[in-house]
Every structure is written in structure tokens, then in C-alpha cells.
Design a protein around this motif. Structure first.
Motif, short mmCIF file in Angstrom:
data_model
loop_
_atom_site.label_atom_id
_atom_site.label_comp_id
_atom_site.label_asym_id
_atom_site.label_seq_id
_atom_site.Cartn_x
_atom_site.Cartn_y
_atom_site.Cartn_z
N SER A 64 -1.46 2.19 -5.04
CA SER A 64 -1.11 3.58 -4.74
C SER A 64 -2.38 4.30 -4.34
N SER A 65 -2.51 4.59 -3.05
CA SER A 65 -3.76 5.14 -2.52
C SER A 65 -3.60 6.64 -2.25
N ASP A 66 -4.37 7.43 -2.97
CA ASP A 66 -4.34 8.88 -2.82
C ASP A 66 -5.77 9.40 -3.03
N THR A 67 -6.03 10.58 -2.54
CA THR A 67 -7.37 11.12 -2.71
C THR A 67 -7.61 11.50 -4.17
N GLY A 68 -8.88 11.51 -4.56
CA GLY A 68 -9.28 11.90 -5.90
C GLY A 68 -10.47 12.85 -5.83
N VAL A 111 0.87 -1.17 0.00
CA VAL A 111 0.00 0.00 0.00
C VAL A 111 0.90 1.22 0.00
N GLY A 112 0.82 2.03 -1.04
CA GLY A 112 1.62 3.24 -1.15
C GLY A 112 0.78 4.47 -0.88
N ALA A 113 1.37 5.46 -0.23
CA ALA A 113 0.67 6.71 0.09
C ALA A 113 1.72 7.81 0.26
N HIS A 114 1.27 9.01 0.59
CA HIS A 114 2.23 10.07 0.88
C HIS A 114 1.80 10.86 2.11
N THR A 115 2.78 11.42 2.80
CA THR A 115 2.56 12.05 4.10
C THR A 115 2.46 13.57 4.02
N ASP A 116 2.86 14.16 2.91
CA ASP A 116 2.92 15.62 2.82
C ASP A 116 1.65 16.20 2.23
N ASN A 172 -2.69 13.53 2.07
CA ASN A 172 -3.15 12.18 1.86
C ASN A 172 -3.03 11.34 3.14
N LEU A 173 -3.21 12.00 4.29
CA LEU A 173 -3.12 11.26 5.55
C LEU A 173 -4.30 10.31 5.72
N LEU A 174 -5.39 10.54 5.00
CA LEU A 174 -6.49 9.59 5.03
C LEU A 174 -6.00 8.22 4.58
N GLN A 205 -1.82 -16.38 8.46
CA GLN A 205 -0.64 -15.76 7.88
C GLN A 205 -0.89 -15.40 6.42
N PRO A 206 -0.54 -14.20 5.98
CA PRO A 206 -0.73 -13.84 4.57
C PRO A 206 0.22 -14.62 3.68
N ALA A 207 -0.19 -14.83 2.42
CA ALA A 207 0.64 -15.57 1.47
C ALA A 207 1.78 -14.72 0.93
N SER A 208 1.61 -13.40 0.93
CA SER A 208 2.64 -12.48 0.49
C SER A 208 3.14 -11.67 1.69
N ILE A 209 4.08 -10.79 1.46
CA ILE A 209 4.62 -9.93 2.52
C ILE A 209 3.92 -8.57 2.40
N PRO A 210 3.04 -8.23 3.34
CA PRO A 210 2.34 -6.95 3.27
C PRO A 210 3.25 -5.79 3.66
N VAL A 211 3.11 -4.67 2.95
CA VAL A 211 4.00 -3.52 3.11
C VAL A 211 3.17 -2.24 3.12
N LEU A 212 3.55 -1.30 3.96
CA LEU A 212 3.07 0.08 3.89
C LEU A 212 4.26 0.97 3.55
N ALA A 213 4.13 1.75 2.47
CA ALA A 213 5.16 2.71 2.07
C ALA A 213 4.53 4.08 1.98
N ALA A 214 4.81 4.93 2.96
CA ALA A 214 4.26 6.29 2.99
C ALA A 214 5.41 7.27 2.78
N PHE A 215 5.40 7.94 1.64
CA PHE A 215 6.50 8.79 1.21
C PHE A 215 6.23 10.26 1.50
N ASP A 216 7.29 11.04 1.55
CA ASP A 216 7.20 12.49 1.63
C ASP A 216 7.35 13.07 0.21
N HIS A 217 7.07 14.34 0.07
CA HIS A 217 7.38 15.15 -1.12
C HIS A 217 6.63 14.76 -2.39
N GLU A 218 5.46 14.10 -2.25
CA GLU A 218 4.66 13.83 -3.44
C GLU A 218 4.14 15.12 -4.06
N GLU A 219 3.84 16.10 -3.22
CA GLU A 219 3.23 17.33 -3.71
C GLU A 219 4.17 18.20 -4.53
N ASN A 220 5.46 17.89 -4.51
CA ASN A 220 6.38 18.68 -5.35
C ASN A 220 7.26 17.79 -6.23
#
Length: 432
Positions: A312-316, A83-88, A235-237, A255-270
Motif C-alpha cells: 500500500s503506497s501512499d505519501t508520508g 501495488v495499492g494507491a489512491h487517486t483522490d 497520492n498521484l505520486l 515472466q514474473p512468478a506471480s501476477i502483478p497488479v495495480l489497484a488505484a482507488f478513489d475516496h481514500e481521503e474520506n
């Protein structure tokens, strides 16, 4: 489509708490890390050697966090589900020489970050928060969450043209907030005030990353409280939903069959081009090191990445009742209608047909409805971390999110059901 799942008011209440606790990307990742710690995750340092043990782990770097859960017996070539997102969020950020003022007013010099709706920052009670760096290289978070600054709008009596020509704001001249009175502007006043606020000895702060935020708390809105108004939902939602989903999967008895990941990045807005942005090496480094820590080879890494999928989860954009002509006439996402699947054939979003099938399966498993979004052909389309993630790492990526109004405003608006529905879909995706 099925009817929406039961509205869980507790989830949205918790989102409101998360938003209030996270005025900056640095606070957002600290809040997410605290929640993951309660679910059994442990922080690992990038400068240490990593082992291949199972369980939840996370890396913090600036305003970014990457967290993952290794199931018992996971092979080195086990694929990831991300699950990808951004913090800024767009806002006003403090300049290197912050102390300024004129005509008896003391002001703080700010720079415009991202693409905020500038008018929404006028006449708001603003706090200031961020990261302070000390002489020894350590960092401290600071949050003055009370009315401290204000960007005062010019009275209509002094600009009658605003009624005919609309409000026109100069980013340099018109957006500097006031924070007091005094004819003598003294260099170092703001940082000295923040040192005192944070309990730091005077003169110890040598660097800072500071920004303003509205101190008005999130709130339910509407006759039936079916709407949620609040700051930084873009995109903190998604960060909140991703954190909740990862914690739920890690705490599950199966147990999940894959490895679940959260990746929340900075600086998406620029543009995402930084060491904490989606166009940087952080995610790839973490995934590769996880493979190698479990005894994997480059071949295992290639196999794992080939089977990996990222949402990639972001607001729309929800259809706007006052500007419906700005939307594609056949695609009108509505609030409380479930998450949206974002599509753009010019790859401003990364979704393709196989990605739609992935998201459909997750929503069906969670009994969550979803909607489709495309931009009007005559208007340029925005973008997200999705295409960047797909191109940089060569992994299948699907762009999704929650439909909102007032995107990039200091205070945005969504349906109160949708955060819960998004979290349900993300949990089902990570479990698959």
C-alpha cells in the motif's frame, strides 16, 4: 543502507507531466490507462464475460483502476503481487446547485472534500475539472486548465486579529470562490459554460462530478533543483510509480512468478467506503474473476489469496525543519532518502515484521535505500488503504510511501529523487 540509486531525471519529468494531466481522479485513471495501453494492456468491461488468456488487462470504474498482467502458463492458484494507491486528493468540489454570488460577485458553490489545508487554497488561480454525465448515460471528461476561479482572502486591514490569533476560516462562509461579476445569478451558468468548453450540446449534461485545482504547474525547486513542488502528490505520486512499475514488468522479457497488479482507488481521503474505494468490492471481484477465468475453483482462489502480498503506497511525513518536535525523536525520514516503511502497532498501518522483510527484499533487489516511519507516541496516527485491504481481503499488506512536506496542501513538496526510487522498489516487488 546503500547509497541512493542514480537519479533518473526523466522519471520525475514524467511524473510532472502525469500530475499536470490529472487534475481529478477521473483524469488520473484515464491517463494511467492510456499509458498501460501503450504497454499492451487491454480494457475489459465488468459486464462482459472474462477469458483466461495471458497478457495485460485493466478495469476502469469511475475514479478507480485495477490493472493486472497474467504471465504465460499462470496457474489458477498463482498468487498476486499488488501495488495499492489512491487517486483522490483533498480539494474543493462543486455543489449540486453551483451558481451563487452576492454583492455583484458571481461565485461557485463548493463543498470541502477530505481534509485540505484550507489556507493553501486562498488567493490561488484555480481551474475546474471533472466528469460530466449526459442524458444518454455516457460521460465526458472536462478540464478548464486556466485561471477561472479564486478564493480571495480578507485583507489584513479588515481583520487585525489575524496577526495575534491566527487565520480562522469557516468552511461554508469563507471558501466560496469568485469567477466573475454580475448582480443576476443565473441557474445553469456554470454547466452551460462547461458544455460549451467541452463541445457538448446545450442542455445535454444532467449530472456532474466537478472539482477545483491549482493551475500552477509542477516545478523543480531549490538551488540544485533537488526538490519537486506540485499538486496532488498525495497520492498521484504513487499511482504514477505503480503504473510505471506494472508497465515495466509487463514489458520485460522475463515472466514474473506471480501476477502483478495495480489497484488505484478513489475516496481514500474520506474513508474509502464506496464502490470505487478500497473498502468496496472492486479489488476482490477483479482478483476472483481472474482466478475463475483461468478455470480456477474456490480452493484456487483461497490458495492465490493466501500467497498474495500488497504494498500500500501512499505519501508520508518527512521531518519538518520548523516543527521537528512533532515527529518521533528517533525516526526522522528525510527527502531523497528513499521510500519509507510505515509502522504502527495499533494497525493504523498494516506493516508487520514479515511485511518489513518483503519490502527489504524488494529494495535490496532494486538497490534502493529505505527509511522507517512511526508517529510520535503523543500524537494520533493517520491511516491508509493498507489496513482496509488487509482486513477486507485477508491478504498480507505492507504500508510504504514517499516522505513529503505540506501534505494536503494545494501544493506539496517532495525530494526529486524519491519518485524514481519508489518506482524502482515497486518494480522489483512486482517482479519477485
Amino acid at each position: 543502507m546503500t547509497e541512493p540509486a542514480r537519479f533518473d531525471r526523466g522519471h520525475t519529468d514524467d511524473l510532472m507531466t502525469f500530475l499536470a494531466a490529472s487534475p481529478t481522479p477521473y483524469h488520473a485513471v484515464a491517463t494511467a490507462a492510456e499509458r498501460l495501453e501503450k504497454a499492451g494492456f487491454k480494457q475489459v468491461a465488468e459486464t462482459d464475460a472474462w477469458d483466461g488468456t495471458s497478457g495485460g488487462k485493466y478495469v476502469l470504474r469511475g475514479g478507480a483502476i485495477v490493472a493486472w498482467y497474467v504471465p504465460e502458463g499462470a496457474a489458477p492458484h498463482t498468487p498476486f503481487r499488488i501495488v495499492g494507491a489512491h487517486t483522490d486528493s483533498p480539494n474543493l468540489r462543486v455543489k449540486p446547485l453551483p451558481d451563487t454570488g452576492a454583492h455583484g460577485w458571481r461565485q461557485v458553490a463548493v463543498e470541502i472534500y477530505g481534509g485540505p489545508l484550507l489556507n493553501s487554497w486562498l488567493d490561488r488561480d484555480l481551474g475546474i475539472a471533472g466528469r460530466l454525465t449526459l442524458r444518454d448515460g455516457s460521460t465526458r471528461l472536462v478540464n478548464v486548465d486556466r485561471p477561472l476561479l479564486r478564493v480571495p482572502q480578507l485583507a489584513i486591514h479588515l481583520d487585525r486579529s489575524v496577526t495575534a490569533d491566527g487565520l480562522k476560516l469557516d468552511k461554508q462562509r469563507h471558501m466560496q470562490p469568485v469567477w466573475g461579476l454580475g448582480r443576476d445569478v443565473r441557474d445553469g451558468d456554470l454547466i452551460a459554460f462547461l458544455e460549451e468548453t467541452a463541445g457538448i450540446p446545450a442542455g445535454e449534461v444532467t449530472g456532474w462530478d466537478l472539482m477545483t485545482h491549482s493551475v500552477e504547474p509542477p516545478a523543480y525547486l531549490g538551488r540544485d533543483r533537488e526538490l519537486l513542488a506540485g499538486p496532488r502528490m498525495d497520492n498521484l505520486l504513487s499511482v504514477h510509480a505503480g503504473t510505471a512499475a506494472l508497465a515495466a514488468v509487463a514489458s520485460s522479457s522475463s515472466q514474473p512468478a506471480s501476477i502483478p497488479v495495480l489497484a488505484a482507488f478513489d475516496h481514500e481521503e474520506n474513508g474509502s467506503q464506496s464502490d470505487t474505494g478500497a473498502d468496496g468490492p472492486l479489488l476482490g471481484n477483479v482478483l476472483e474473476r481472474s482466478v475463475f477465468a483461468r478455470g480456477g475453483t474456490y480452493e484456487d482462489r483461497a490458495r492465490a489469496f493466501a500467497g498474495t502480498v500488497c504494498l500500500s503506497s501512499d505519501t508520508g511525513h518527512a521531518v519538518h525543519p520548523n516543527y521537528a518536535e512533532r515527529h518521533d525523536p528517533t525516526h526522522h525520514p528525510r527527502v531523497n532518502g528513499g521510500p519509507i516503511l510505515k509502522v504502527n502497532v495499533n494497525n493504523r498501518y498494516a506493516t508487520d515484521g514479515s511485511g518489513r522483510a518483503e519490502f527489504t527484499a524488494a529494495c535490496e533487489a532494486a538497490d534502493v535505500p529505505f527509511q522507517s516511519f512511526v508517529s510520535d507516541n503523543s500524537m494520533p496516527c493517520g491511516t491508509t488503504i493498507g489496513p482496509i485491504t488487509a482486513a477486507r481481503h485477508g491478504i498480507k499488506t505492507v504500508d510504504i510511501g514517499v516522505a513529503i512536506l505540506s501534505m494536503h496542501s494545494v501544493r506539496e513538496l517532495c525530494g526529486a529523487d524519491d519518485p524514481f526510487l519508489l518506482a524502482g522498489a515497486l518494480t522489483a516487488f512486482l517482479e519477485r
